[in-house]
Design a protein around this motif. Structure first.
Motif, short mmCIF file in Angstrom:
data_model
loop_
_atom_site.label_atom_id
_atom_site.label_comp_id
_atom_site.label_asym_id
_atom_site.label_seq_id
_atom_site.Cartn_x
_atom_site.Cartn_y
_atom_site.Cartn_z
N PHE A 49 119.29 10.21 21.68
CA PHE A 49 119.40 11.13 22.82
C PHE A 49 120.71 10.96 23.59
CE2 PHE A 49 118.72 12.53 27.17
CZ PHE A 49 118.25 13.81 26.97
N VAL A 50 121.10 9.75 23.92
CA VAL A 50 122.29 9.54 24.75
C VAL A 50 123.57 9.98 24.06
CG1 VAL A 50 121.27 7.70 26.14
CG2 VAL A 50 122.52 7.12 24.07
N LYS A 51 123.57 10.09 22.74
CA LYS A 51 124.75 10.52 21.99
C LYS A 51 124.82 12.04 21.83
CE LYS A 51 123.57 7.72 18.58
NZ LYS A 51 123.53 7.04 17.29
N MET A 52 123.72 12.72 22.14
CA MET A 52 123.64 14.15 21.83
C MET A 52 124.10 15.00 23.00
SD MET A 52 120.07 14.07 19.72
CE MET A 52 120.31 15.63 18.87
N LYS A 53 124.74 16.12 22.65
CA LYS A 53 125.18 17.10 23.64
C LYS A 53 124.48 18.42 23.33
CE LYS A 53 129.74 15.12 24.52
NZ LYS A 53 129.51 13.80 24.23
N SER B 132 113.59 11.88 31.80
CA SER B 132 113.41 10.91 32.88
C SER B 132 111.96 10.43 32.88
CB SER B 132 113.76 11.55 34.22
OG SER B 132 112.93 12.68 34.45
N ASN B 133 111.67 9.48 33.75
CA ASN B 133 110.30 9.02 34.03
C ASN B 133 109.54 8.54 32.80
OD1 ASN B 133 110.75 9.76 36.70
ND2 ASN B 133 109.96 11.82 36.35
N LEU C 230 106.00 8.05 27.08
CA LEU C 230 106.08 9.50 27.32
C LEU C 230 107.25 9.74 28.27
CD1 LEU C 230 102.31 10.30 27.92
CD2 LEU C 230 103.65 10.79 25.87
N TRP C 231 108.03 10.78 27.97
CA TRP C 231 109.18 11.13 28.79
C TRP C 231 108.97 12.52 29.38
CZ3 TRP C 231 113.41 8.06 29.66
CH2 TRP C 231 113.58 6.94 28.82
N ASP C 232 109.54 12.73 30.55
CA ASP C 232 109.63 14.07 31.12
C ASP C 232 110.95 14.67 30.64
OD1 ASP C 232 107.24 13.83 32.50
OD2 ASP C 232 108.21 13.13 34.34
N TYR C 233 110.89 15.78 29.92
CA TYR C 233 112.07 16.48 29.43
C TYR C 233 112.23 17.78 30.21
CZ TYR C 233 112.13 13.48 25.28
OH TYR C 233 112.18 12.39 24.42
N THR C 234 113.46 18.11 30.54
CA THR C 234 113.78 19.39 31.17
C THR C 234 114.86 20.06 30.34
OG1 THR C 234 113.28 18.50 33.35
CG2 THR C 234 114.57 20.54 33.28
N ILE C 235 114.55 21.26 29.85
CA ILE C 235 115.50 22.05 29.07
C ILE C 235 115.98 23.18 29.97
CG2 ILE C 235 115.84 23.42 26.98
CD1 ILE C 235 113.29 21.96 25.86
N GLY D 118 116.35 30.28 32.26
CA GLY D 118 115.32 29.60 33.02
C GLY D 118 115.18 28.16 32.56
N THR D 119 114.02 27.58 32.87
CA THR D 119 113.80 26.17 32.60
C THR D 119 112.49 25.96 31.85
OG1 THR D 119 114.99 25.58 34.62
CG2 THR D 119 113.56 23.90 33.68
N ILE D 120 112.52 25.05 30.88
CA ILE D 120 111.32 24.62 30.17
C ILE D 120 111.16 23.13 30.48
CG2 ILE D 120 110.20 24.34 27.92
CD1 ILE D 120 112.18 26.54 26.90
N ALA D 121 110.04 22.78 31.12
CA ALA D 121 109.78 21.38 31.45
C ALA D 121 108.53 20.93 30.69
CB ALA D 121 109.58 21.22 32.95
N LEU D 122 108.53 19.68 30.24
CA LEU D 122 107.40 19.16 29.49
C LEU D 122 107.41 17.64 29.50
CD1 LEU D 122 108.27 18.57 25.95
CD2 LEU D 122 109.51 20.47 26.96
N ARG D 123 106.29 17.06 29.15
CA ARG D 123 106.18 15.63 28.91
C ARG D 123 105.89 15.48 27.42
NH1 ARG D 123 102.92 12.53 33.07
NH2 ARG D 123 104.97 12.52 34.00
N ALA D 124 106.59 14.56 26.75
CA ALA D 124 106.41 14.37 25.31
C ALA D 124 106.70 12.93 24.93
CB ALA D 124 107.33 15.32 24.54
N SER D 125 106.18 12.54 23.78
CA SER D 125 106.41 11.18 23.29
C SER D 125 107.73 11.05 22.55
CB SER D 125 105.26 10.73 22.39
OG SER D 125 105.16 11.57 21.26
#
Length: 142
Positions: A12-16, A90-91, A102-107, A112-119
């Motif tokens: 994740f940290v390497k991806m843009k 985050s989180n 589990l992470w909170d992802y925000t796209i 607009g915005t897509i928010a979700l929690r995923a493993s």
């Protein structure tokens, strides 16, 4: 350019994500998986004979696993295709079975915005990148 076929949350940290075009979204199914068909931009380059920007773009599927708390906000009906501006996470918390984080992802997109929690997620490269004048590939099957 040759890239690995699978990218995960460990990368994740390497991806843009800026300007990655979303062609289609498949909402969570019985596997609790959210899937986006995107054009991922691996490495912006410069054309060999001109100064025009060119991009290494590959058709990919981006799947999030064990999706919970999915929230979609925006004016998506007014847009024909849209682009990712940023994906953040985050989180980190432990799942109820205490086996997975589990992470909170925000796209964030231009619609607009897509928010979700995923493993986690996996970005599967469907075809190796091609050098293209645009960040969007012609994908008639989408």
């Amino acid at each position: 350019m040759i890239v690995k076929e699978n990218w995960t949350d460990e990368d994740f940290v390497k991806m843009k994500w800026t300007d990655c075009h979303i062609h289609a979204i498949s909402f969570p199914d019985e596997k609790s998986e959210l899937k986006l068909d995107i054009d991922y931009i691996f490495d912006p380059g410069i054309g060999e004979k001109t100064s025009k920007d060119r991009f290494w773009v590959s058709p990919c599927s981006l799947s999030f696993f064990n999706v919970q708390d999915l929230n979609v906000k925006g004016k998506f009906e007014e847009i024909v295709g849209f682009n990712i501006q940023q994906i953040s996470r985050s989180n980190s918390i432990l799942s109820s079975n205490r086996q997975n984080a589990l992470w909170d992802y925000t796209i964030k997109t231009d619609g607009g915005t897509i928010a979700l929690r995923a493993s986690g997620f996996i970005l599967k490269v469907e075809k190796q990148p091609v050098l293209n004048d645009d960040t969007v590939l012609d994908r008639p099957e989408c």
